[in-house]
Every structure is written in structure tokens, then in C-alpha cells.
Design an enzyme around this catalytic site. Structure first.
Site, PDB file in Angstrom:
ATOM      1  N   PRO A  70       5.935  12.947  16.465  1.00  0.00           N
ATOM      2  CA  PRO A  70       7.023  13.703  15.424  1.00  0.00           C
ATOM      3  C   PRO A  70       6.790  14.138  14.590  1.00  0.00           C
ATOM      4  CG  PRO A  70       7.412  11.484  15.677  1.00  0.00           C
ATOM      5  CD  PRO A  70       6.410  11.670  16.447  1.00  0.00           C
ATOM      6  N   MET A  71       6.766  16.292  13.703  1.00  0.00           N
ATOM      7  CA  MET A  71       5.921  16.329  13.335  1.00  0.00           C
ATOM      8  C   MET A  71       6.900  16.728  12.718  1.00  0.00           C
ATOM      9  SD  MET A  71       2.608  17.316  14.059  1.00  0.00           S
ATOM     10  CE  MET A  71       2.988  17.716  16.454  1.00  0.00           C
ATOM     11  N   CYS A 121       5.439   6.888   8.101  1.00  0.00           N
ATOM     12  CA  CYS A 121       5.755   8.326   6.725  1.00  0.00           C
ATOM     13  C   CYS A 121       5.233   7.691   5.536  1.00  0.00           C
ATOM     14  CB  CYS A 121       6.994   8.690   6.637  1.00  0.00           C
ATOM     15  SG  CYS A 121       6.583   9.987   5.202  1.00  0.00           S
ATOM     16  N   LYS A 126       7.698   3.626  15.016  1.00  0.00           N
ATOM     17  CA  LYS A 126       6.680   4.362  14.650  1.00  0.00           C
ATOM     18  C   LYS A 126       5.907   3.913  13.596  1.00  0.00           C
ATOM     19  CE  LYS A 126       4.311   8.579  14.698  1.00  0.00           C
ATOM     20  NZ  LYS A 126       4.189   8.960  13.468  1.00  0.00           N
ATOM     21  N   ASN A 167      -1.881   6.675  18.540  1.00  0.00           N
ATOM     22  CA  ASN A 167      -1.572   7.519  17.732  1.00  0.00           C
ATOM     23  C   ASN A 167      -2.756   8.078  16.595  1.00  0.00           C
ATOM     24  OD1 ASN A 167      -0.282   8.792  14.723  1.00  0.00           O
ATOM     25  ND2 ASN A 167       0.163  10.320  16.884  1.00  0.00           N
ATOM     26  N   GLY A 168      -3.004   9.248  16.132  1.00  0.00           N
ATOM     27  CA  GLY A 168      -4.079   9.376  15.771  1.00  0.00           C
ATOM     28  C   GLY A 168      -5.273  10.389  16.179  1.00  0.00           C
ATOM     29  N   ASP A 169      -5.703  11.233  15.201  1.00  0.00           N
ATOM     30  CA  ASP A 169      -7.187  12.587  16.324  1.00  0.00           C
ATOM     31  C   ASP A 169      -6.887  12.473  17.606  1.00  0.00           C
ATOM     32  OD1 ASP A 169      -8.167  12.286  13.659  1.00  0.00           O
ATOM     33  OD2 ASP A 169      -8.970  10.673  13.798  1.00  0.00           O
TER      34      ASP A 169
HETATM   35  C1  LIG Z   1       3.216  18.513   9.843  1.00  0.00           C
HETATM   36  C2  LIG Z   1       3.694  16.493   9.864  1.00  0.00           C
HETATM   37  C3  LIG Z   1       4.684  16.090  10.203  1.00  0.00           C
HETATM   38  C4  LIG Z   1       4.631  14.837  10.039  1.00  0.00           C
HETATM   39  N1  LIG Z   1       5.924  14.922  10.577  1.00  0.00           N
HETATM   40  C5  LIG Z   1       6.526  13.546  10.819  1.00  0.00           C
HETATM   41  C6  LIG Z   1       7.219  13.452  11.160  1.00  0.00           C
HETATM   42  O1  LIG Z   1       8.627  13.666  11.020  1.00  0.00           O
HETATM   43  N2  LIG Z   1       7.515  11.790  11.845  1.00  0.00           N
HETATM   44  C7  LIG Z   1       6.512  10.622  12.144  1.00  0.00           C
HETATM   45  O2  LIG Z   1       6.407   9.468  12.455  1.00  0.00           O
HETATM   46  N3  LIG Z   1       5.272  11.177  11.716  1.00  0.00           N
HETATM   47  C8  LIG Z   1       5.433  12.461  11.053  1.00  0.00           C
HETATM   48  N4  LIG Z   1       4.221  12.530  11.357  1.00  0.00           N
HETATM   49  C9  LIG Z   1       2.407  12.272  11.555  1.00  0.00           C
HETATM   50  C10 LIG Z   1       2.354  12.379  12.931  1.00  0.00           C
HETATM   51  O3  LIG Z   1       3.109  12.445  14.312  1.00  0.00           O
HETATM   52  C11 LIG Z   1       1.028  11.573  14.020  1.00  0.00           C
HETATM   53  O4  LIG Z   1       1.486  10.747  13.400  1.00  0.00           O
HETATM   54  C12 LIG Z   1      -0.128  12.186  12.943  1.00  0.00           C
HETATM   55  O5  LIG Z   1      -0.499  13.205  12.573  1.00  0.00           O
HETATM   56  C13 LIG Z   1      -1.290  11.077  13.576  1.00  0.00           C
HETATM   57  O6  LIG Z   1      -2.336  11.432  13.052  1.00  0.00           O
HETATM   58  P1  LIG Z   1      -3.784  12.614  13.708  1.00  0.00           P
HETATM   59  O7  LIG Z   1      -2.719  13.815  12.686  1.00  0.00           O
HETATM   60  O8  LIG Z   1      -4.338  12.415  12.848  1.00  0.00           O
HETATM   61  O9  LIG Z   1      -3.460  12.936  14.781  1.00  0.00           O
HETATM   62  C14 LIG Z   1       3.508  14.501  10.744  1.00  0.00           C
HETATM   63  C15 LIG Z   1       2.369  15.088  10.619  1.00  0.00           C
HETATM   64  C16 LIG Z   1       2.130  16.036  10.226  1.00  0.00           C
HETATM   65  C17 LIG Z   1       0.448  17.090  10.376  1.00  0.00           C
END
Ligand SMILES: Cc1cc2nc3c(=O)[nH]c(=O)nc-3n(C[C@H](O)[C@H](O)[C@H](O)COP(=O)(O)O)c2cc1C
Length: 208
Positions: free
Chosen positions: A17-18, A103, A141, A205-207
Site C-alpha cells: 500500500p502506498m 507509518c 503491516k 517487505n522492503g527493498d
Molecule cells: C510514497 C509512499 C507511500 C507509502 N504509503 C504507505 C501506506 O499508505 N501504507 C503503508 O503501510 N505503507 C506505505 N508505504 C510504505 C510501503 O508500503 C513499503 O512498506 C515501503 O516502501 C517498503 O520499503 P521499500 O521502499 O524499500 O520497498 C509508503 C511508501 C511510499 C514510498
């Protein structure tokens, strides 16, 4: 309860989710051209959802049938609002509810939501209980800890609630996204999962 997580074939991939990114149009594009195994809404405020401004907030919860399984990601620090929002989300036909507990945004943390829940385990548990009352598959999450790795305490606390799935961003709150995600922690997380809640699906999750 229709626990779609049990039907997932492994390996599976989800689209994280983003906020301001995974809106209806973005998800629809993925559903058509590169379908992940689970899609999530942007994180959505329960307090907003049960307020007079509900209509505007509900835009976050638009989805199409081709986006299934579709999970609503919600945040609030008020268990009652979580419960009421889950009733709405259930009525809308979502496949599950994911609670955001990772978050790091200051405005979210100030509301005692997101990553600040890592420091308030009692409230985190109450929020999970509120989703369970509605009977939708619940997932969380989160991150591996706040200032430091807290897998033995924080992740354990969550697993004791036996969520259907647990997505773990392999960084602490303090690390934000400034360091590489530490996938070496996954071994320990899986060991604890196997011991406490073998049915819980762990999503790394991550990278990715
Ligand atoms: C622009 C943006 C918005 C995000 N919004 C959310 C969100 O609404 N909910 C959430 O659980 N994580 C959010 N995240 C985190 C991502 O879901 C994810 O956990 C994170 O990007 C993982 O790390 P990575 O960028 O290294 O893959 C967001 C990340 C980005 C970059």
C-alpha cells in the site's frame, strides 16, 4: 469467514500500500497488466470514514472486481472507530482489513497511529480485536521495532493475536527507509511465527 490468504499459491507477491500512489486507477492498471496476488488500498482514516466527510474519504475505498483479493488498509487510534469502519468496509465487500502499524509520518504518529503503536501494545491489541469483532480477515503491516529491533517483544505480541497475515517492513521506525531492509531478521520472525501462530502468513517487505 472467507480467508482468502489460505487459497494463495506460493510464492506470491503483493503490491505494498502506498498513500497517494495505490489509488483506484493505479491498482486497476496493475490488475490488468501485472496482477499481484493481493492489492491494498492506500491507508484510510477510520476517523474520517465515520465523520461527516465520509464521502470524500470513501474515494480511497473504490475498487473493481478485477482487483480482488482487495484489502482495505485502515488507521486510527480509536478501537470504536476501527470497529465502525470495519462494518463499512465489510458492507463494501472487501476481502480483508489491514491495520497500519508502521507509518513513520509525524502527523500520523501524533494521532497515536502508524509506527507509534509499536510503543503502545495494549492499543495495538485492542485495534486488532475491533477488526475481529466484525469477522473480516485481519492483517497488520508493521516494522521490526521502533528505535531498535524488537522482534521478541513487538512481533511476538502481534503473533499472539493470530492475525491471518503479518507484513513486516524489515526496518525500524528510526531507520525510516534510509538503510537497506534487513532480511536476515526473517529467520527469527519465522521461528517465532511457527511457535506461536503457524497459520499466520508472513509477508516480507522492503527493498523488493
Ligand atoms: C510514497 C509512499 C507511500 C507509502 N504509503 C504507505 C501506506 O499508505 N501504507 C503503508 O503501510 N505503507 C506505505 N508505504 C510504505 C510501503 O508500503 C513499503 O512498506 C515501503 O516502501 C517498503 O520499503 P521499500 O521502499 O524499500 O520497498 C509508503 C511508501 C511510499 C514510498
Amino acid at each position: 469467514m472467507n480467508n482468502f490468504y489460505k487459497k494463495l499459491k506460493k510464492p506470491f507477491f503483493v503490491l505494498a500500500p502506498m498513500e497517494d500512489v495505490t489509488d483506484f486507477a493505479f491498482r486497476e492498471m496493475f490488475a490488468r497488466y501485472a496482477k499481484p496476488d493481493i492489492l491494498y488500498t492506500e491507508f484510510t482514516s477510520c476517523d474520517g470514514l465515520i465523520s461527516a466527510g465520509r464521502e470524500k474519504v470513501e474515494n480511497d475505498l473504490l475498487y473493481s472486481e478485477s482487483q480482488r483479493p482487495i484489502v482495505a488498509q485502515l488507521f486510527t487510534s480509536k478501537p470504536e472507530n476501527m470497529y465502525k469502519s470495519c462494518l463499512i468496509v465489510k458492507e463494501l465487500g472487501f476481502d480483508g482489513v489491514d491495520i497500519n502499524m508502521g507509518c513513520p509520518d509525524k502527523s500520523i504518529e501524533k494521532q497515536m497511529c502508524g509506527a507509534s503503536l509499536i510503543k503502545n501494545k495494549e492499543l495495538a491489541i485492542e485495534l486488532i480485536d475491533s477488526v475481529n469483532k466484525v469477522g473480516l480477515p485481519v492483517s497488520v503491516k508493521t516494522r521490526i521495532g521502533y528505535n531498535k529491533e524488537e522482534i521478541n517483544t513487538w512481533i511476538k505480541t502481534l503473533l499472539l493475536k493470530k492475525p491471518k497475515a503479518l507484513t513486516i517492513h524489515l526496518r525500524t521506525r528510526k531507520e525510516m527507509s534510509k538503510v537497506p531492509a534487513n532480511w536476515e531478521h526473517m529467520k527469527k520472525i519465522i521461528e517465532i511465527r511457527d511457535e506461536i501462530s503457524p497459520e499466520t502468513l508472513i509477508i516480507g517487505n522492503g527493498d523488493v
